[in-house]
Design a protein around this motif. Structure first.
Motif, PDB file in Angstrom:
ATOM      1  N   ALA A   1      31.459  45.866 103.082  1.00  0.00           N
ATOM      2  CA  ALA A   1      30.193  45.220 103.420  1.00  0.00           C
ATOM      3  C   ALA A   1      30.250  43.713 103.202  1.00  0.00           C
ATOM      4  O   ALA A   1      29.732  42.932 104.011  1.00  0.00           O
ATOM      5  CB  ALA A   1      29.064  45.827 102.583  1.00  0.00           C
TER       6      ALA A   1
ATOM      7  N   HIS B   1      19.967  37.823 101.705  1.00  0.00           N
ATOM      8  CA  HIS B   1      20.469  39.033 102.361  1.00  0.00           C
ATOM      9  C   HIS B   1      20.631  38.800 103.857  1.00  0.00           C
ATOM     10  O   HIS B   1      21.632  39.225 104.463  1.00  0.00           O
ATOM     11  CB  HIS B   1      19.501  40.192 102.105  1.00  0.00           C
ATOM     12  N   GLU B   2      19.686  38.114 104.470  1.00  0.00           N
ATOM     13  CA  GLU B   2      19.764  37.828 105.905  1.00  0.00           C
ATOM     14  C   GLU B   2      20.937  36.906 106.219  1.00  0.00           C
ATOM     15  O   GLU B   2      21.583  37.040 107.267  1.00  0.00           O
ATOM     16  CB  GLU B   2      18.456  37.202 106.387  1.00  0.00           C
TER      17      GLU B   2
ATOM     18  N   TYR C   1      20.328  43.056 109.644  1.00  0.00           N
ATOM     19  CA  TYR C   1      20.654  44.389 109.131  1.00  0.00           C
ATOM     20  C   TYR C   1      19.667  44.816 108.055  1.00  0.00           C
ATOM     21  O   TYR C   1      19.334  44.044 107.156  1.00  0.00           O
ATOM     22  CB  TYR C   1      22.064  44.403 108.540  1.00  0.00           C
ATOM     23  N   GLU C   2      19.195  46.051 108.144  1.00  0.00           N
ATOM     24  CA  GLU C   2      18.333  46.623 107.109  1.00  0.00           C
ATOM     25  C   GLU C   2      18.989  47.883 106.568  1.00  0.00           C
ATOM     26  O   GLU C   2      19.255  48.826 107.301  1.00  0.00           O
ATOM     27  CB  GLU C   2      16.945  46.943 107.663  1.00  0.00           C
ATOM     28  N   SER C   3      19.262  47.892 105.278  1.00  0.00           N
ATOM     29  CA  SER C   3      19.946  49.019 104.657  1.00  0.00           C
ATOM     30  C   SER C   3      19.094  50.274 104.698  1.00  0.00           C
ATOM     31  O   SER C   3      17.877  50.230 104.479  1.00  0.00           O
ATOM     32  CB  SER C   3      20.280  48.674 103.198  1.00  0.00           C
ATOM     33  N   ASP C   4      19.726  51.417 104.929  1.00  0.00           N
ATOM     34  CA  ASP C   4      19.022  52.699 104.890  1.00  0.00           C
ATOM     35  C   ASP C   4      18.551  53.023 103.478  1.00  0.00           C
ATOM     36  O   ASP C   4      17.681  53.870 103.285  1.00  0.00           O
ATOM     37  CB  ASP C   4      19.921  53.814 105.423  1.00  0.00           C
TER      38      ASP C   4
ATOM     39  N   PHE D   1      23.879  39.378 105.982  1.00  0.00           N
ATOM     40  CA  PHE D   1      23.857  40.481 106.950  1.00  0.00           C
ATOM     41  C   PHE D   1      22.745  40.252 107.976  1.00  0.00           C
ATOM     42  O   PHE D   1      21.689  40.887 107.906  1.00  0.00           O
ATOM     43  CB  PHE D   1      23.623  41.812 106.228  1.00  0.00           C
TER      44      PHE D   1
END
Length: 252
Positions: free
Chosen positions: A75, A15-16, A22-25, A19
């Motif tokens: 995304a 994921h890093e 970035y940390e998804s809400d 993105f």
């Protein structure tokens, strides 16, 4: 106490890579869902399915076009650009999809692609990739050769083998679908056929065409094993029914 999602280290790392920072809400609103989705899509699937980054992202972009996943496409495209997909390749995926999805479904993706590329500082328009001239005879000849290169000599004269009630459809397939799009630069025939198969599989309801283009993939050198890996990689984006249908279209 709020639930704390237990994301695996492998899923976090992938994921890093996609993105950075970035940390998804969704980790706040849907932590259990993100725990299971990220651990599956970005750890289990990625570990099981060995693909180079270019092939993985080409499959994902084409699949999101096919299933009309515009929000996820927005995304994933920046992540693809960070991980080896060039702006030309990204644009060519979108252009290639028009013949199989129609502009009605592709238009939002073309607009999104332009917005993302310009936000990344990429000047538009991109370098020209057309190898055919606008004249129909030129496109027709080049399109026929592309069909022959992909499907074999039986495609020679395909423009004249259409249904007499609508003979122009075969002509359009030769000069437009193949003469306009398959002849472009930026992607080779193997990549274009793989993209086509992903688009067709993701939209569903096109079983005959899925079988034809699965066979075409093998004809141009994409192995059965590669098709299985790519379709498996796409599963988190299209779900099990369309994945299973796509796998069943691949020749044994």
């Amino acid at each position: 106490m709020a639930y704390q999602a237990r994301i695996t280290e492998a899923a976090r790392s992938f994921h890093e890579k996609m993105f950075p920072g970035y940390e998804s809400d969704f980790l706040r609103t849907d932590p259990e869902f993100i725990e299971r989705f990220d651990n599956f899509a970005f750890d289990e699937v990625v570990r099981q399915v060995e693909l180079d980054d270019t092939t993985r992202y080409l499959g994902w972009l084409a699949t999101l076009l096919g299933c009309q996943g515009i929000d996820e496409y927005r995304a994933i495209l920046p992540a693809a650009l960070r991980n080896g997909i060039t702006p030309v390749q990204a644009k060519e995926v979108v252009y290639q999809a028009v013949a199989y999805l129609g502009i009605g479904r592709v238009f939002p993706f073309l607009r999104a692609t332009n917005e993302i590329l310009e936000a990344e500082g990429v000047p538009l328009p991109l370098p020209e990739q057309a190898t055919t001239e606008p004249e129909r005879a030129n496109r027709m000849a080049a399109g026929e050769q592309a069909q022959v290169d992909i499907f074999g000599e039986s495609m020679r004269g395909y423009r004249d083998k259409g249904n007499p009630d609508y003979p122009w459809i075969n002509e359009w397939l030769v000069d437009n679908c193949f003469g306009d799009w398959y002849t472009r630069g930026g992607l080779d025939l193997k990549q274009r056929e793989l993209i086509t198969f992903c688009c067709i599989a993701a939209q569903g309801g096109c079983d005959e065409q899925a079988r034809a283009h699965a066979a075409a993939n093998i004809s141009v050198g994409n192995s059965k094993e590669l098709l299985i890996r790519v379709i498996s990689s796409n599963l988190p984006f299209i779900g099990y029914p369309r994945t299973l249908n796509a796998l069943s279209a691949i020749p044994l």
